[in-house]
Design a protein around this motif. Structure first.
Motif, mmCIF file in Angstrom:
data_model
loop_
_atom_site.group_PDB
_atom_site.id
_atom_site.type_symbol
_atom_site.label_atom_id
_atom_site.label_comp_id
_atom_site.label_asym_id
_atom_site.label_seq_id
_atom_site.Cartn_x
_atom_site.Cartn_y
_atom_site.Cartn_z
ATOM 1 N N GLY A 12 1.195 -1.206 -0.046
ATOM 2 C CA GLY A 12 -0.140 -0.333 -0.145
ATOM 3 C C GLY A 12 0.917 1.249 0.080
ATOM 4 O O GLY A 12 0.257 2.304 -0.183
ATOM 5 N N LYS A 13 2.144 1.352 0.340
ATOM 6 C CA LYS A 13 2.910 2.000 -0.170
ATOM 7 C C LYS A 13 3.981 2.338 -1.145
ATOM 8 O O LYS A 13 4.385 1.204 -2.034
ATOM 9 N N TYR A 14 3.990 3.727 -1.511
ATOM 10 C CA TYR A 14 5.214 3.096 -3.040
ATOM 11 C C TYR A 14 6.477 3.327 -2.295
ATOM 12 O O TYR A 14 6.970 4.507 -1.415
ATOM 13 N N ASP A 49 10.034 -2.207 11.183
ATOM 14 C CA ASP A 49 9.604 -0.844 10.867
ATOM 15 C C ASP A 49 8.665 0.065 9.842
ATOM 16 O O ASP A 49 8.964 1.061 9.243
ATOM 17 N N GLY A 50 8.631 -0.767 8.554
ATOM 18 C CA GLY A 50 8.219 -1.323 7.413
ATOM 19 C C GLY A 50 8.645 -0.027 6.515
ATOM 20 O O GLY A 50 8.433 -0.499 5.255
ATOM 21 N N TRP A 51 10.122 -0.545 6.664
ATOM 22 C CA TRP A 51 11.162 -0.800 5.699
ATOM 23 C C TRP A 51 11.748 -2.388 4.862
ATOM 24 O O TRP A 51 12.171 -3.218 5.597
ATOM 25 N N PRO A 52 12.011 -2.561 4.495
ATOM 26 C CA PRO A 52 12.753 -3.729 3.668
ATOM 27 C C PRO A 52 13.831 -4.311 3.649
ATOM 28 O O PRO A 52 14.893 -3.081 2.785
ATOM 29 N N TYR A 53 14.467 -4.287 5.044
ATOM 30 C CA TYR A 53 15.477 -4.654 4.953
ATOM 31 C C TYR A 53 16.571 -5.556 4.270
ATOM 32 O O TYR A 53 15.992 -6.357 4.511
ATOM 33 N N ARG A 72 26.252 2.249 -1.037
ATOM 34 C CA ARG A 72 24.747 1.115 -0.169
ATOM 35 C C ARG A 72 23.614 1.324 -0.689
ATOM 36 O O ARG A 72 23.899 1.939 -1.835
ATOM 37 N N MET A 73 22.952 0.936 -0.319
ATOM 38 C CA MET A 73 21.148 1.136 -1.268
ATOM 39 C C MET A 73 20.959 1.962 -0.314
ATOM 40 O O MET A 73 19.753 1.712 0.563
ATOM 41 N N PRO A 74 20.317 2.922 -0.115
ATOM 42 C CA PRO A 74 19.321 4.035 0.298
ATOM 43 C C PRO A 74 18.209 3.216 -0.551
ATOM 44 O O PRO A 74 17.665 2.773 -1.463
ATOM 45 N N ALA A 75 16.446 4.145 0.307
ATOM 46 C CA ALA A 75 15.300 3.641 0.180
ATOM 47 C C ALA A 75 14.224 4.925 0.233
ATOM 48 O O ALA A 75 14.838 5.572 1.143
ATOM 49 N N ALA A 76 13.400 4.884 -0.150
ATOM 50 C CA ALA A 76 12.641 6.339 0.060
ATOM 51 C C ALA A 76 11.321 5.803 -0.167
ATOM 52 O O ALA A 76 11.034 4.517 -0.729
ATOM 53 N N ARG A 77 9.957 6.382 1.057
ATOM 54 C CA ARG A 77 8.797 5.631 1.386
ATOM 55 C C ARG A 77 7.471 6.436 1.207
ATOM 56 O O ARG A 77 7.786 7.838 1.522
ATOM 57 N N GLU A 79 3.201 11.330 -5.625
ATOM 58 C CA GLU A 79 4.081 12.466 -5.466
ATOM 59 C C GLU A 79 4.660 12.482 -4.591
ATOM 60 O O GLU A 79 5.363 13.281 -4.259
ATOM 61 N N GLY A 80 4.015 11.508 -3.765
ATOM 62 C CA GLY A 80 5.508 12.371 -2.220
ATOM 63 C C GLY A 80 3.964 13.396 -1.015
ATOM 64 O O GLY A 80 2.534 12.741 -1.526
ATOM 65 N N PRO A 81 5.144 13.203 0.047
ATOM 66 C CA PRO A 81 6.295 13.322 0.495
ATOM 67 C C PRO A 81 6.778 12.017 1.255
ATOM 68 O O PRO A 81 6.726 11.168 1.314
ATOM 69 N N TYR A 82 8.394 12.290 0.544
ATOM 70 C CA TYR A 82 8.562 10.904 0.348
ATOM 71 C C TYR A 82 9.664 11.078 1.551
ATOM 72 O O TYR A 82 10.266 11.337 1.953
ATOM 73 N N GLU A 83 10.204 9.703 2.462
ATOM 74 C CA GLU A 83 11.094 9.531 3.607
ATOM 75 C C GLU A 83 11.993 8.845 3.386
ATOM 76 O O GLU A 83 11.720 7.530 2.602
ATOM 77 N N VAL A 84 12.916 8.844 3.722
ATOM 78 C CA VAL A 84 14.410 8.197 2.960
ATOM 79 C C VAL A 84 14.946 7.939 4.421
ATOM 80 O O VAL A 84 15.564 8.331 5.662
ATOM 81 N N ASN A 85 15.688 6.697 4.244
ATOM 82 C CA ASN A 85 16.338 5.756 4.323
ATOM 83 C C ASN A 85 17.767 5.669 4.176
ATOM 84 O O ASN A 85 17.416 4.859 3.121
ATOM 85 N N PRO A 86 19.037 5.725 5.120
ATOM 86 C CA PRO A 86 19.818 5.632 4.134
ATOM 87 C C PRO A 86 20.899 4.937 3.815
ATOM 88 O O PRO A 86 21.305 4.668 2.800
ATOM 89 N N ALA A 87 20.063 3.049 4.067
ATOM 90 C CA ALA A 87 20.968 2.351 4.114
ATOM 91 C C ALA A 87 19.933 1.290 4.283
ATOM 92 O O ALA A 87 19.165 0.611 5.539
#
Length: 685
Positions: A225-227, A331-335, A239-244, A249-257
């Motif tokens: 359900g999220k982008y 926490d909703g991130w695909p590590y 590294r591999m950052p990610a955003a969601r 159209e956002g706003p996007y939160e960025v996970n640095p790795a």
């Protein structure tokens, strides 16, 4: 000289591996004793990275029904954009190429002194929507190219977009509209027109500004359900950052790795710079600086509901290789990685679940006797070939290359290549030189910068076997009266050296020339490629070179260079900074290796088992071994043993200072100063 060499206990086998070419996905590519070429499948329910030990860079993966499909960068080699498929993400088979040739002018044909090295097809995005497969790809100096098919086997159609969208990714949203994102650091987004050739006017916007921590090589998804956007950061520490975001159209939160520092313990090898030989070759750098880490890829869900990640890393001179990672959602991130060790990928792990056990498959058969009507899929031309200057039918059972004018191997047209394969391999080519003309040069090359080759030169006075190294500009030469010649290159991609030899009878090989250095470089933007070539140095067309066979010997075609010594008593000792130490921090330890299934082992010492607590503390305990006593048995790329505790998902280590043994390391460091690597020998040996 490389910092790491294989432990003395690891012997380099020289098993002869010769066979007739089999279909690319055929079980005939294997013998009862195992595959003739690298497979990630260990045959025990586990796999070992990389998925392919030959270059597969900028991968993108989709799932359609029960099948996963993958494509990747092919640069200036033709055909391009290979399509592979798999049911378990580990065993892949070749399907087709989406592109036969990409002829965009003289540089793509090696004409007028021009070349397209390091250009062409790169960073593709693979998608499926409403019964159509799509591949969008960047091409240097051109707009983005679009390839479509209703069947991945083809035929594939090709058209150009009206814009160039750097490192793009496409998402077909739930409303049926297609959106594209692209860019470096600053990420832009727009809606695509229904014909996929342009963006809808007024829809372009920046969704993530530069400085937010995102890189390039984006992959665009809608998950749970999220982008989500994954990207690659390559400056300094890879590294591999990610955003969601909740809205496209956002706003996007960025996970640095969501993936960082995973290089499996592989040290950075030789690097090349400069425009003309002799090039500046920087020595190997063992420091754990993050330059080799997994860094570009994405995520995929299986029919069983498991999540997996795919990404590539620089594997030195053999090229950029693709790996598979278990995904842990937190926490909703695909590590990438396992609980307790997020961001780090185990080199060996349990295969994805499937309804039925999948047979071991590999995408390509590498050996070729040139008896077919078509080239087998492993072959790619270096640039666009001249169609009427090569043949499989003029002399049945041979590949005939007509020599065209060229000043060097680098500019030789109709050079036929396949990706080199690690960790060690030995290509051998058989050549009939009967039809060479004066000025002709033909043989076996290692296409790289600097390049090197061994072959035969035809002069007015006769034939000579020659070995040439571009870096030194030197030629080793020996006259010969033989017309049938065998050329061989012993390639060690761990020490990054190659040695050439030749034979006149196919049995006794004589070395020729000095060892050559293999490097990672960005001129071709590819790893080393085995090459069959013929050209004429007198500025005109010459005769022809007839190649009778090509074989590749791989002494280590599976994830373990040595089988797990189940049921045996072994002596386990540290390596590198803890060389000679045992599991108690003292002298080397004798333990019995107990089979725990799935490539795992318990280590029994006397009446106790080595056990790991939740905090990583290690002790000997009695009783029946279970999770706390189980270790995933893994080798580093250079062959040392590392043991990952199933209790902590972290690695056993001997502290180099205190000599204390714990299971708290995230993984082996490239400088071997962390006490994570071990070597084993038979107890009492």
């Amino acid at each position: 000289m490389r910092v790491f060499v294989l432990a003395a206990a690891i012997a380099l086998s020289t098993v002869s591996l010769t066979c007739a070419a089999a279909p690319a996905s055929s079980p005939a590519a294997f013998t009862a004793s195992g595959p003739r070429t690298w497979t990630a499948d260990n045959g025990n329910g586990t796999f070992t990275n990389p998925l392919f030990y030959d270059e597969f860079s900028d991968p993108d993966v989709i799932r359609v029904g029960d099948y996963f499909y993958m494509t990747g960068t092919t640069m200036h080699t033709m055909p391009g954009l290979p399509i592979l498929r798999s049911k378990d993400l580990v065993n892949w088979e070749f399907v087709s190429y989406a592109l036969d040739t990409l002829d965009l002018g003289p540089a793509y044909r090696l004409e007028d002194g021009k070349d397209a090295y390091g250009q062409g097809i790169w960073a593709p995005t693979f998608r499926y929507h409403d019964g159509v497969f799509y591949i969008f790809s960047n091409v240097n100096g051109q707009t983005t190219q679009v390839f479509t098919a209703t069947d991945p086997k083809g035929p594939w159609t090709h058209k150009a977009m009206k814009r160039s969208l750097h490192d793009l990714s496409v998402l077909f949203d739930d409303d049926g509209k297609a959106y594209v994102i692209w860019g470096y650091q600053g990420i832009r987004m727009a809606q695509l027109t229904p014909d996929m050739t342009d963006i809808v006017a007024g829809t372009e916007r920046e969704i993530i500004p530069a400085g937010s921590g995102m890189g390039e090589g984006v992959h665009f998804y809608k998950l749970k359900g999220k982008y989500f956007i994954t990207s690659a950061w390559f400056e300094g520490r890879m590294r591999m950052p990610a955003a969601r975001a909740d809205r496209i159209e956002g706003p996007y939160e960025v996970n640095p790795a969501i993936s960082i520092d995973e290089d499996f313990g592989l040290a950075q090898g030789y690097r090349e710079s400069g425009k003309t030989p002799p090039f500046t070759i920087s020595p190997a750098n063992p420091q754990p600086n993050g330059r080799m880490s997994l860094h570009q890829g994405g995520v995929i869900e299986t029919p069983a509901g498991e999540w997996w990640g795919f990404s590539m890393m620089d594997y030195n001179s053999v090229g950029r290789l693709t790996s598979l990672s278990p995904i842990t959602w937190k926490d909703g991130w695909p590590y990438f990685g396992l609980p307790g060790n997020l961001g780090r990928t185990p080199r060996t792990w349990v295969k994805p679940k499937t309804e039925a056990v999948q047979p071991i498959r590999v995408p390509y058969v590498r050996n070729d006797d040139f008896s077919g009507k078509h080239l087998i899929p492993v072959w790619q031309w270096n640039h666009v070939p001249v169609a009427d200057k090569w043949s499989l039918s003029e002399r049945p059972g041979y590949l005939r290359l007509h020599s065209l004018a060229a000043d060097s191997f680098w500019h030789a047209r109709n050079t036929l290549t396949q990706r080199a394969i690690g960790p060690m391999s030995m290509p051998t080519a058989v050549l009939d030189a009967s039809h060479l003309a004066v000025g002709d040069v033909a043989g076996l090359g290692l296409l790289n910068q600097p390049y090197a080759w061994i072959g035969v030169e035809r002069e007015a006075g006769g034939l000579s076997v020659v070995q040439f190294d571009q870096q030194t500009g030197t030629k080793a030469r020996v006259a010969t009266t033989a017309k049938r010649l065998w050329f061989r290159a012993d390639c060690d991609f761990m020490s990054e050296t190659a040695r050439f030899s030749y034979s006149t009878d196919g049995r006794t090989f004589k070395p020729l020339g000095a060892p050559v250095t293999l490097v990672f470089q960005l001129k071709t933007f590819q790893g080393v490629r085995y090459s069959l070539f013929a050209y004429n140095t007198l500025g005109k067309a010459g005769g022809s070179a007839d190649f009778d066979a090509f074989t590749v010997n791989e002494p280590h075609p599976r994830g373990l260079m040595r089988p797990i010594p189940y049921g045996r008593s072994i002596r386990l000792s540290g390596f590198g900074a803890t060389a000679g130490m045992g599991m108690d921090g003292g002298k080397p330890s004798d333990v019995t290796v107990v089979d725990m299934g799935l490539g795992r082992a318990a280590l029994k010492s006397g009446d106790g088992y080595l056990s790991v607590a939740a905090d990583g503390a290690v002790a000997l305990t009695r009783g029946t071994p279970g999770v706390a006593q189980s270790f995933q048995w893994i080798e580093t790329p250079t062959g040392e043993l590392v043991l990952m505790s199933l209790m902590t998902n972290r690695f056993l280590r001997i502290d180099p200072v205190s000599h204390k043994v714990t299971a708290d390391s995230p993984g082996p460091q490239s400088d071997a100063k962390d006490g994570v690597r071990f070597v084993w020998t038979a107890a009492g040996g």
